[in-house]
Scaffold this active site. Structure first.
Site, PDB file in Angstrom:
ATOM      1  N   CYS A 157       0.817  -1.234   0.000  1.00  0.00           N
ATOM      2  CA  CYS A 157       0.000   0.000   0.000  1.00  0.00           C
ATOM      3  C   CYS A 157       0.841   1.270   0.000  1.00  0.00           C
ATOM      4  O   CYS A 157       0.334   2.339  -0.314  1.00  0.00           O
ATOM      5  CB  CYS A 157      -0.933   0.005   1.200  1.00  0.00           C
ATOM      6  SG  CYS A 157      -1.933  -1.470   1.284  1.00  0.00           S
ATOM      7  N   HIS A 206      -3.812   6.755   2.714  1.00  0.00           N
ATOM      8  CA  HIS A 206      -4.121   5.431   2.170  1.00  0.00           C
ATOM      9  C   HIS A 206      -5.470   5.001   2.733  1.00  0.00           C
ATOM     10  O   HIS A 206      -5.745   5.180   3.925  1.00  0.00           O
ATOM     11  CB  HIS A 206      -3.027   4.438   2.553  1.00  0.00           C
ATOM     12  CG  HIS A 206      -3.406   3.015   2.247  1.00  0.00           C
ATOM     13  ND1 HIS A 206      -3.913   2.647   1.015  1.00  0.00           N
ATOM     14  CD2 HIS A 206      -3.387   1.897   3.008  1.00  0.00           C
ATOM     15  CE1 HIS A 206      -4.174   1.353   1.036  1.00  0.00           C
ATOM     16  NE2 HIS A 206      -3.865   0.865   2.235  1.00  0.00           N
ATOM     17  N   ASN A 240     -10.118  -0.991  -0.025  1.00  0.00           N
ATOM     18  CA  ASN A 240      -8.665  -0.832   0.026  1.00  0.00           C
ATOM     19  C   ASN A 240      -8.074  -1.313  -1.302  1.00  0.00           C
ATOM     20  O   ASN A 240      -8.063  -2.511  -1.572  1.00  0.00           O
ATOM     21  CB  ASN A 240      -8.117  -1.644   1.206  1.00  0.00           C
ATOM     22  CG  ASN A 240      -6.597  -1.544   1.334  1.00  0.00           C
ATOM     23  OD1 ASN A 240      -5.921  -1.041   0.446  1.00  0.00           O
ATOM     24  ND2 ASN A 240      -6.079  -2.043   2.445  1.00  0.00           N
TER      25      ASN A 240
HETATM   26  N1  ACO Z   1     -17.865 -10.119   9.035  1.00  0.00           N
HETATM   27  C1  ACO Z   1     -18.271 -10.408  10.305  1.00  0.00           C
HETATM   28  N2  ACO Z   1     -17.415 -10.685  11.309  1.00  0.00           N
HETATM   29  C2  ACO Z   1     -16.089 -10.660  11.022  1.00  0.00           C
HETATM   30  C3  ACO Z   1     -15.607 -10.372   9.724  1.00  0.00           C
HETATM   31  C4  ACO Z   1     -16.553 -10.098   8.717  1.00  0.00           C
HETATM   32  N3  ACO Z   1     -16.184  -9.796   7.457  1.00  0.00           N
HETATM   33  N4  ACO Z   1     -14.260 -10.431   9.745  1.00  0.00           N
HETATM   34  C5  ACO Z   1     -13.912 -10.753  10.999  1.00  0.00           C
HETATM   35  N5  ACO Z   1     -15.014 -10.893  11.773  1.00  0.00           N
HETATM   36  C6  ACO Z   1     -15.071 -11.208  13.187  1.00  0.00           C
HETATM   37  C7  ACO Z   1     -13.836 -11.907  13.671  1.00  0.00           C
HETATM   38  O1  ACO Z   1     -13.902 -13.294  13.417  1.00  0.00           O
HETATM   39  C8  ACO Z   1     -13.862 -11.578  15.142  1.00  0.00           C
HETATM   40  O2  ACO Z   1     -14.773 -12.443  15.782  1.00  0.00           O
HETATM   41  P1  ACO Z   1     -14.433 -13.065  17.238  1.00  0.00           P
HETATM   42  O3  ACO Z   1     -14.352 -11.874  18.148  1.00  0.00           O
HETATM   43  O4  ACO Z   1     -15.601 -13.934  17.488  1.00  0.00           O
HETATM   44  O5  ACO Z   1     -13.141 -13.773  17.071  1.00  0.00           O
HETATM   45  C9  ACO Z   1     -14.455 -10.172  15.184  1.00  0.00           C
HETATM   46  O6  ACO Z   1     -15.130  -9.999  13.933  1.00  0.00           O
HETATM   47  C10 ACO Z   1     -13.435  -9.065  15.362  1.00  0.00           C
HETATM   48  O7  ACO Z   1     -12.356  -9.287  14.468  1.00  0.00           O
HETATM   49  P2  ACO Z   1     -11.101  -8.327  14.428  1.00  0.00           P
HETATM   50  O8  ACO Z   1     -10.097  -8.852  13.424  1.00  0.00           O
HETATM   51  O9  ACO Z   1     -10.620  -8.074  15.831  1.00  0.00           O
HETATM   52  O10 ACO Z   1     -11.763  -6.983  13.867  1.00  0.00           O
HETATM   53  P3  ACO Z   1     -11.142  -5.562  13.769  1.00  0.00           P
HETATM   54  O11 ACO Z   1     -11.944  -4.593  14.508  1.00  0.00           O
HETATM   55  O12 ACO Z   1      -9.653  -5.545  13.996  1.00  0.00           O
HETATM   56  O13 ACO Z   1     -11.357  -5.224  12.206  1.00  0.00           O
HETATM   57  C11 ACO Z   1     -10.042  -5.110  10.201  1.00  0.00           C
HETATM   58  C12 ACO Z   1     -10.719  -6.025  11.231  1.00  0.00           C
HETATM   59  C13 ACO Z   1     -11.126  -4.300   9.514  1.00  0.00           C
HETATM   60  C14 ACO Z   1      -9.307  -5.972   9.190  1.00  0.00           C
HETATM   61  C15 ACO Z   1      -9.058  -4.135  10.910  1.00  0.00           C
HETATM   62  O14 ACO Z   1      -8.276  -4.852  11.825  1.00  0.00           O
HETATM   63  C16 ACO Z   1      -8.130  -3.398   9.976  1.00  0.00           C
HETATM   64  O15 ACO Z   1      -8.553  -2.560   9.193  1.00  0.00           O
HETATM   65  N6  ACO Z   1      -6.797  -3.625  10.062  1.00  0.00           N
HETATM   66  C17 ACO Z   1      -5.796  -2.817   9.386  1.00  0.00           C
HETATM   67  C18 ACO Z   1      -5.743  -3.024   7.915  1.00  0.00           C
HETATM   68  C19 ACO Z   1      -4.576  -2.287   7.307  1.00  0.00           C
HETATM   69  O16 ACO Z   1      -4.314  -1.134   7.612  1.00  0.00           O
HETATM   70  N7  ACO Z   1      -3.793  -2.933   6.431  1.00  0.00           N
HETATM   71  C20 ACO Z   1      -2.611  -2.340   5.885  1.00  0.00           C
HETATM   72  C21 ACO Z   1      -2.772  -1.960   4.498  1.00  0.00           C
HETATM   73  S1  ACO Z   1      -3.334  -3.267   3.457  1.00  0.00           S
HETATM   74  C22 ACO Z   1      -2.062  -3.758   2.369  1.00  0.00           C
HETATM   75  O17 ACO Z   1      -0.914  -3.458   2.525  1.00  0.00           O
HETATM   76  C23 ACO Z   1      -2.425  -4.662   1.210  1.00  0.00           C
END
Ligand code: ACO
Length: 326
Positions: A113, A253, A283
């Protein structure tokens, strides 16, 4: 004073829209969960047969037109991508051929990214050192081709698209004021595609184990991203001796609306000063910043002499900033 200045931008997204409601039919998720956690409502997905270079070509063509030059004027093409059409040749070379940019050398930057800002930084250095005068920097991705459509934790995040900028030598005060690049390879496995490289070449086993898709430890990535972005933004402000309130526009980003809001809060910046496209494109990795920048240029939010801050965080891990006097 010599600066590298962006003289034209362009972007392109495939026509096909995939909404959160469409995803509800594919995996156990909901529009509510996706929107609340990420800010994404829908994303664009390549049609069958459409490739990253097709998207890159459209974005590049628009940027070249906006700059008032021709592809034959380009000295160099730099493409940030993690989803090239194939492992070889580089996407830069495929794009060079499509554009008939005969004079231009071309290569890819593999910084996920952060790829567009990394590319901008290289272009800035080449231009200020006098090596090149006219460089095309592109961020282009077909992330849908590396998406595990059975993994709800990642498939709801990614989208396809491309953005481009023509960067040219400018004798004056406007242009790229600074770029800052960072990496921490010790966190490589929080965001990666394990299969398909020299460590795990493609076999039936790597396919069965779904190793050719993007894997991300989202929560861990989130925490590191917020901290790293805060640091790199502060570094840009300190380096240029400007205050957060001097920034006219933030082009972040587009990975997660909550990360973007945290950055805006940190800069004490109203959200009206932040360019947002995440709701409609998701993204798009290296493409997200040039796509957002192009949108803001075309709708008039980017104006002459405005101070614009770009920041990115991605796989590698990599993170980066660029401060631009437009
Ligand atoms: N729908 C429903 N529930 C979901 C989904 C979904 N699509 N995905 C995960 N869950 C559940 C999980 O299983 C978890 O359930 P549990 O508590 O029973 O285990 C719960 O939701 C919470 O999951 P988390 O992973 O803790 O959710 P979080 O609030 O962290 O959000 C996300 C996830 C959106 C991916 C976030 O962590 C994020 O944006 N991370 C950063 C991404 C980023 O900046 N990446 C860098 C750039 S990308 C690149 O370089 C290609």
């Amino acid at each position: 004073m010599i600066h590298a200045r962006i003289t034209g931008t362009g972007s392109f997204a495939p026509k096909k829209v995939l909404t959160n409601h469409d995803l509800e039919k594919m995996v156990d998720t909901s529009d509510e969960w996706i929107f609340e956690r990420t800010g994404i409502r829908e994303r664009r997905i390549c049609e069958k047969g459409q490739t990253t270079s097709d998207l890159a070509y459209e974005a590049a063509h628009r940027a070249i037109k906006a700059a008032g030059i021709t592809a034959q004027d380009l000295d160099l093409i730099i493409v940030g991508t993690l989803t090239p059409d194939s492992a070889m040749p580089s996407l830069g070379c495929v794009l060079q051929a499509k554009l008939h940019a005969k004079k231009a050398a071309a290569f890819d930057i593999y910084a996920a990214c952060s790829g567009f800002i990394y590319g901008l930084s290289v272009a800035d250095a080449f231009i200020r050192s006098g090596v090149h005068e006219t460089i095309l920097v592109v961020g282009a991705e077909a992330l849908s081709r590396y998406t595990d459509w059975e993994d709800r934790t990642t498939c709801v995040l990614w989208g396809d698209g491309a953005g481009a900028a023509v960067v040219q030598r400018h004798a004056g005060k406007r242009g790229i004021l600074s770029t800052h690049l960072h990496s921490d390879g010790s966190y490589g496995d929080v965001l990666h595609i394990p299969g398909g490289g020299a460590a795990h070449p493609a076999t039936h086993d790597t396919v069965d184990k779904r190793m050719h898709f993007i894997k991300m430890k989202g929560n861990e990535t989130f925490k590191i991203a917020v901290r790293a972005l805060e640091d790199v933004v502060q570094e840009a402000l300190d380096h240029n001796k400007v205050k957060a309130e001097d920034i006219d526009l933030l082009v972040p980003h587009q990975a997660n609306l909550r990360i973007i809001q945290a950055m805006a809060k940190r800069l004490n910046m109203p959200m009206e000063k932040v360019i947002l496209t995440i709701h409609k494109y998701g993204n798009t990795s290296a493409a997200s910043i040039p796509m957002a920048l192009d949108e803001a240029v075309r709708d008039g939010r980017v104006k002459e002499n405005k101070l614009i801050l770009l920041e990115a965080f991605g796989g590698g891990l990599t993170w980066a900033s660029a401060l631009i006097r437009w």
